[in-house]
Design a protein around this motif. Structure first.
Motif, short mmCIF file in Angstrom:
data_model
loop_
_atom_site.label_atom_id
_atom_site.label_comp_id
_atom_site.label_asym_id
_atom_site.label_seq_id
_atom_site.Cartn_x
_atom_site.Cartn_y
_atom_site.Cartn_z
N ASP A 42 9.61 0.61 -2.80
CA ASP A 42 8.56 1.59 -2.52
C ASP A 42 7.36 1.36 -3.42
O ASP A 42 6.22 1.46 -2.99
CB ASP A 42 9.09 3.02 -2.70
N GLU A 43 7.62 1.07 -4.67
CA GLU A 43 6.58 0.76 -5.64
C GLU A 43 6.80 -0.68 -6.10
O GLU A 43 7.78 -0.96 -6.79
CB GLU A 43 6.64 1.70 -6.85
N TYR A 81 -0.88 -10.55 -9.60
CA TYR A 81 -0.25 -9.23 -9.41
C TYR A 81 0.43 -8.77 -10.69
O TYR A 81 0.36 -7.59 -11.06
CB TYR A 81 0.75 -9.24 -8.25
N ARG A 90 1.38 -0.32 -15.27
CA ARG A 90 2.59 -0.23 -14.46
C ARG A 90 3.58 -1.34 -14.77
O ARG A 90 4.58 -1.50 -14.08
CB ARG A 90 2.24 -0.33 -12.97
N GLU A 130 -5.51 3.78 3.33
CA GLU A 130 -5.31 4.34 1.99
C GLU A 130 -3.93 4.04 1.42
O GLU A 130 -3.77 3.95 0.21
CB GLU A 130 -5.52 5.87 2.02
N ASP A 131 -2.92 3.89 2.29
CA ASP A 131 -1.56 3.67 1.79
C ASP A 131 -1.32 2.24 1.29
O ASP A 131 -0.21 1.87 0.92
CB ASP A 131 -0.52 4.05 2.85
N GLU A 132 -2.34 1.43 1.24
CA GLU A 132 -2.23 0.04 0.79
C GLU A 132 -2.35 -0.14 -0.72
O GLU A 132 -2.48 -1.26 -1.19
CB GLU A 132 -3.28 -0.83 1.48
N ASP A 133 -2.33 0.93 -1.50
CA ASP A 133 -2.48 0.87 -2.95
C ASP A 133 -3.78 0.15 -3.31
O ASP A 133 -3.78 -0.99 -3.79
CB ASP A 133 -1.28 0.21 -3.62
N GLU A 135 -5.88 0.73 -5.65
CA GLU A 135 -6.04 0.46 -7.07
C GLU A 135 -5.42 -0.89 -7.45
O GLU A 135 -6.05 -1.70 -8.14
CB GLU A 135 -5.39 1.60 -7.87
N LEU A 136 -4.22 -1.16 -6.96
CA LEU A 136 -3.57 -2.45 -7.21
C LEU A 136 -4.34 -3.57 -6.52
O LEU A 136 -4.49 -4.66 -7.09
CB LEU A 136 -2.12 -2.42 -6.72
N ARG A 137 -4.82 -3.31 -5.34
CA ARG A 137 -5.60 -4.31 -4.59
C ARG A 137 -6.81 -4.77 -5.40
O ARG A 137 -7.07 -5.96 -5.54
CB ARG A 137 -6.03 -3.71 -3.25
#
Length: 181
Positions: A42-43, A81, A90, A130-133, A135-137
């Motif tokens: 999930d994460e 990543y 994280r 929006e559900d594509e993260d 911030e991580l992108r």
């Protein structure tokens, strides 16, 4: 020739590779290592990206010298990543893990002739849910561009940044391939 198309999630890699493959049927297509994973957490965590780094590295090292291939993502993507997770607080990795991962990425990176970077750009026309993260992108994009400046990690590959609409990106990729050959 070995080409790696690198970029953060939802940056146009699959589209560019599919467009290129339609014109260059002599190239083996190496899919995103994500597609070869049994399941995604999930994460996403360091272990998830390390597994993909291993897949991306192994497949580059296993290619025969005369085989023409274009890969969606290379080891540098997953190193980026890992760096992005760290920047975002994280990370569950230590410095030793990153060092070993960088060594693996560098060894596999030496097998690449052309490294294509797809940096995030407003003119790409890509809409990202929006559900594509996001911030991580963004963090991965920044980390990838920084890591690509390290010649120890890129192994002497010709590096080209490509942006724009799909037709422009394909034209720039074909120009880069012609220049390397």
């Amino acid at each position: 020739m070995r080409i790696v198309v690198s970029g953060t999630h939802a940056s146009g890699k699959s589209t560019l590779i599919a467009d290129f493959a339609r014109r260059h049927r002599d190239f083996v297509i190496l899919p995103d290592p994500f597609e070869l994973m049994d399941a995604a957490p999930d994460e996403p965590d360091a272990g998830f990206f390390l597994s993909q780094l291993g897949i991306a590295s192994a497949r580059l090292e296993e290619l025969s010298p005369d085989e023409q291939a274009i890969a969606e993502r290379g080891p540098l993507d997953f190193l980026a990543y890992l760096e992005a997770l760290d920047v975002l607080g994280r990370s569950t990795r230590g410095p030793e893990l990153f060092r070993r991962s960088a060594e693996l990425a560098a060894r596999a990176g030496s097998q690449v002739d052309l490294l294509v970077l797809l940096p995030l750009a407003a003119d790409s026309g890509i809409r990202v849910p929006e559900d594509e993260d996001l911030e991580l992108r963004d963090a991965m994009n920044d980390a990838l561009l920084e890591l690509a400046d390290d010649p120890d990690l890129t192994g002497g590959a010709v590096i080209v940044e490509i942006a724009g609409d799909p037709d422009t990106r394909l034209a720039r990729l074909e120009e880069a391939v012609a220049a390397v050959v």
